[in-house]
Write an enzyme that holds these catalytic residues in place. Structure first.
Site, PDB file in Angstrom:
ATOM      1  N   TYR A 156       0.651 -33.810  30.093  1.00 36.36           N
ATOM      2  CA  TYR A 156       0.218 -32.516  30.656  1.00 36.36           C
ATOM      3  C   TYR A 156       1.433 -31.668  31.080  1.00 36.36           C
ATOM      4  CZ  TYR A 156      -2.369 -29.374  33.845  1.00 36.36           C
ATOM      5  OH  TYR A 156      -2.900 -28.277  34.486  1.00 36.36           O
ATOM      6  N   LYS A 160       2.585 -27.885  29.860  1.00 42.97           N
ATOM      7  CA  LYS A 160       2.616 -26.745  30.789  1.00 42.97           C
ATOM      8  C   LYS A 160       4.020 -26.149  30.892  1.00 42.97           C
ATOM      9  CE  LYS A 160      -1.720 -26.577  31.514  1.00 42.97           C
ATOM     10  NZ  LYS A 160      -2.481 -25.400  31.069  1.00 42.97           N
TER      11      LYS A 160
HETATM   12  P1  NAP Z   1     -11.727 -27.336  34.345  1.00 45.81           P
HETATM   13  O1  NAP Z   1     -12.481 -27.016  35.565  1.00 45.81           O
HETATM   14  O2  NAP Z   1     -11.669 -28.733  33.844  1.00 45.81           O
HETATM   15  O3  NAP Z   1     -12.269 -26.368  33.172  1.00 45.81           O
HETATM   16  C1  NAP Z   1     -11.678 -26.456  31.911  1.00 45.81           C
HETATM   17  C2  NAP Z   1     -12.254 -25.390  31.017  1.00 45.81           C
HETATM   18  O4  NAP Z   1     -11.570 -25.474  29.756  1.00 45.81           O
HETATM   19  C3  NAP Z   1     -13.731 -25.568  30.746  1.00 45.81           C
HETATM   20  O5  NAP Z   1     -14.348 -24.308  30.725  1.00 45.81           O
HETATM   21  C4  NAP Z   1     -13.755 -26.208  29.348  1.00 45.81           C
HETATM   22  O6  NAP Z   1     -14.878 -25.835  28.579  1.00 45.81           O
HETATM   23  C5  NAP Z   1     -12.527 -25.557  28.731  1.00 45.81           C
HETATM   24  N1  NAP Z   1     -12.011 -26.309  27.591  1.00 45.81           N
HETATM   25  C6  NAP Z   1     -11.453 -27.538  27.574  1.00 45.81           C
HETATM   26  N2  NAP Z   1     -11.108 -27.883  26.316  1.00 45.81           N
HETATM   27  C7  NAP Z   1     -11.431 -26.831  25.533  1.00 45.81           C
HETATM   28  C8  NAP Z   1     -11.324 -26.577  24.150  1.00 45.81           C
HETATM   29  N3  NAP Z   1     -10.791 -27.479  23.311  1.00 45.81           N
HETATM   30  N4  NAP Z   1     -11.771 -25.396  23.673  1.00 45.81           N
HETATM   31  C9  NAP Z   1     -12.318 -24.463  24.494  1.00 45.81           C
HETATM   32  N5  NAP Z   1     -12.447 -24.652  25.826  1.00 45.81           N
HETATM   33  C10 NAP Z   1     -12.017 -25.838  26.335  1.00 45.81           C
HETATM   34  O7  NAP Z   1     -10.197 -26.884  34.472  1.00 45.81           O
HETATM   35  P2  NAP Z   1      -9.495 -25.844  35.482  1.00 45.81           P
HETATM   36  O8  NAP Z   1      -9.018 -26.603  36.636  1.00 45.81           O
HETATM   37  O9  NAP Z   1     -10.336 -24.655  35.661  1.00 45.81           O
HETATM   38  O10 NAP Z   1      -8.210 -25.472  34.604  1.00 45.81           O
HETATM   39  C11 NAP Z   1      -8.104 -24.264  33.873  1.00 45.81           C
HETATM   40  C12 NAP Z   1      -6.648 -24.069  33.468  1.00 45.81           C
HETATM   41  O11 NAP Z   1      -5.851 -24.032  34.655  1.00 45.81           O
HETATM   42  C13 NAP Z   1      -6.102 -25.226  32.622  1.00 45.81           C
HETATM   43  O12 NAP Z   1      -5.214 -24.729  31.660  1.00 45.81           O
HETATM   44  C14 NAP Z   1      -5.355 -26.069  33.648  1.00 45.81           C
HETATM   45  O13 NAP Z   1      -4.332 -26.809  33.046  1.00 45.81           O
HETATM   46  C15 NAP Z   1      -4.816 -24.990  34.570  1.00 45.81           C
HETATM   47  N6  NAP Z   1      -4.494 -25.464  35.913  1.00 45.81           N
HETATM   48  C16 NAP Z   1      -5.423 -26.092  36.695  1.00 45.81           C
HETATM   49  C17 NAP Z   1      -5.035 -26.528  37.966  1.00 45.81           C
HETATM   50  C18 NAP Z   1      -5.989 -27.243  38.895  1.00 45.81           C
HETATM   51  O14 NAP Z   1      -5.521 -27.848  39.886  1.00 45.81           O
HETATM   52  N7  NAP Z   1      -7.288 -27.168  38.699  1.00 45.81           N
HETATM   53  C19 NAP Z   1      -3.727 -26.326  38.416  1.00 45.81           C
HETATM   54  C20 NAP Z   1      -2.826 -25.681  37.592  1.00 45.81           C
HETATM   55  C21 NAP Z   1      -3.208 -25.244  36.342  1.00 45.81           C
HETATM   56  P3  NAP Z   1     -16.165 -26.802  28.338  1.00 45.81           P
HETATM   57  O15 NAP Z   1     -16.591 -27.342  29.650  1.00 45.81           O
HETATM   58  O16 NAP Z   1     -17.152 -25.869  27.727  1.00 45.81           O
HETATM   59  O17 NAP Z   1     -15.707 -27.871  27.405  1.00 45.81           O
END
Ligand code: NAP
Length: 248
Positions: A156, A160
């Protein structure tokens, strides 16, 4: 200042978490929003309902960002519904956490395929739209983990931090078209992704955050709206850390 009122915005992975928050924030600001999802269909249609209830305009479109053909098919449907897009938010992302010594080739490839392969596919497919827009914006969602590394997240963290080089390079290439490319690097944010981390580990992480709390989705989405708007037109190739004061 028009903000993002007249923009068409595609948010990948907008059915849940940070992507969902970005999509609803864009919709409430008056943009036309494309809510992309892979599997969470009901949740994606909820996002559309929420945007429409606030007076906005949105459609939900299924496409796995890992599949180039599916992203191309999504472009056809977007062009029919709204025309070319102005804003692409590469938000879709996954984690498959393992200590490196236990990490398999499959664990590695899965995260690379979504978090970098998906960004390549969506950026490639929508590049001409962004280039030709009067207010083109590419926004890549990275992570504080790309800046710091994190135990159990070699795959990951690699994806990133890879986004930093990608964003800066695309920013240089898009600059002649007056289109910007920036990265947002959120800290640990309250979504399903964080919920997958055990309670004990979460507490250790919380202690390392100067503001002593995890981000709410809304802590991240306002920054993304700013980057999508005309207020950020002289900002490109940047990484904006939104992480409660964690060090780079
Ligand atoms: P999340 O709650 O797990 O949601 C992930 C989203 O990505 C879901 O809508 C999922 O869609 C979609 N997704 C996953 N694989 C996909 C694919 N192959 N094609 C299309 N859609 C896909 O994650 P989140 O925490 O909101 O994270 C969103 C972004 O922020 C990510 O890039 C993550 O790395 C980044 N981020 C998160 C955090 C954190 O602490 N949460 C911190 C820093 C950065 P489905 O459910 O429809 O599959």
């Amino acid at each position: 200042m028009e903000g993002i009122k007249s923009q068409t915005c595609l948010v990948t992975g907008a059915s849940r978490g940070i992507g969902r928050g970005i999509a609803t924030e864009f919709g409430e600001a008056g943009a036309e929003v494309v809510v992309n999802y892979r599997t969470s269909e009901a949740e994606a249609y909820d996002v559309v309902d929420e945007i429409e209830a606030a007076g906005g305009s949105a459609i939900a479109l299924q496409a796995d960002v890992c599949e180039f053909d599916e992203v191309e098919a999504m472009r056809e449907r977007i062009h029919k519904a709204f025309g070319p897009i102005d804003v692409l938010v590469n938000n879709a992302g996954v984690t498959v956490d393992r200590k490196f010594e236990n990490m398999t080739c499959e664990n590695w490839d899965r995260v690379i395929d979504v978090n970098l392969g998906g960004v390549f596919n969506a950026t490639k497919v929508f590049y001409d739209d962004l280039k030709e827009s009067d207010q083109g914006r590419l926004i890549n969602i990275s992570s504080v983990v790309g800046q710091q590394g994190n135990y159990g997240q070699a795959n990951y963290a690699t994806t990133k931090s890879g986004l930093f080089g990608f964003t800066r390079t695309i920013a240089l290439e898009l600059a002649r078209h007056d289109t910007t490319a920036n990265c947002v690097a959120p800290g640990f944010t309250k979504t399903d992704m964080l919920a997958d981390v055990g309670e004990g580990v979460q507490e250790k992480i919380r202690q390392r955050i100067p503001l002593k709390r995890f981000a709410e989705v809304e802590d991240i989405t306002g920054i993304v709206r700013f980057l999508a708007s005309d207020e950020s037109s002289y900002m490109t190739g940047q990484v904006l850390g939104v992480n409660g004061g964690m060090e780079w």
